[in-house]
Motif scaffolding. Structure first.
Motif: not given
Length: 56
Positions: A36-42, A22-32
């Motif tokens: 998620v795209r950056r998380s998937v790349d990592l 599961s990927i949780e995205h809570e960085d308000l400086a980035r769009t959802p």
């Protein structure tokens, strides 16, 4: 020293875990979508990297 991204994934694989990640995205400086795209790349890079030395 903190583990790299690949180390927990290597450990899980070594234990035979094959399940959903599961990927949780809570960085308000980035769009959802960007977060998620950056998380998937990592994660993709970590999964294709050589296993950590300790997990061998």
């Amino acid at each position: 020293m903190a583990p790299t991204t690949a180390e927990p994934l290597d450990l899980a694989a070594g234990l035979g875990l094959d399940t959903v990640l599961s990927i949780e995205h809570e960085d308000l400086a980035r769009t959802p979508t960007d977060g998620v795209r950056r998380s998937v790349d990592l994660l993709r890079a970590a999964l294709t990297a050589e296993p950590a030395a300790a997990a061998r």
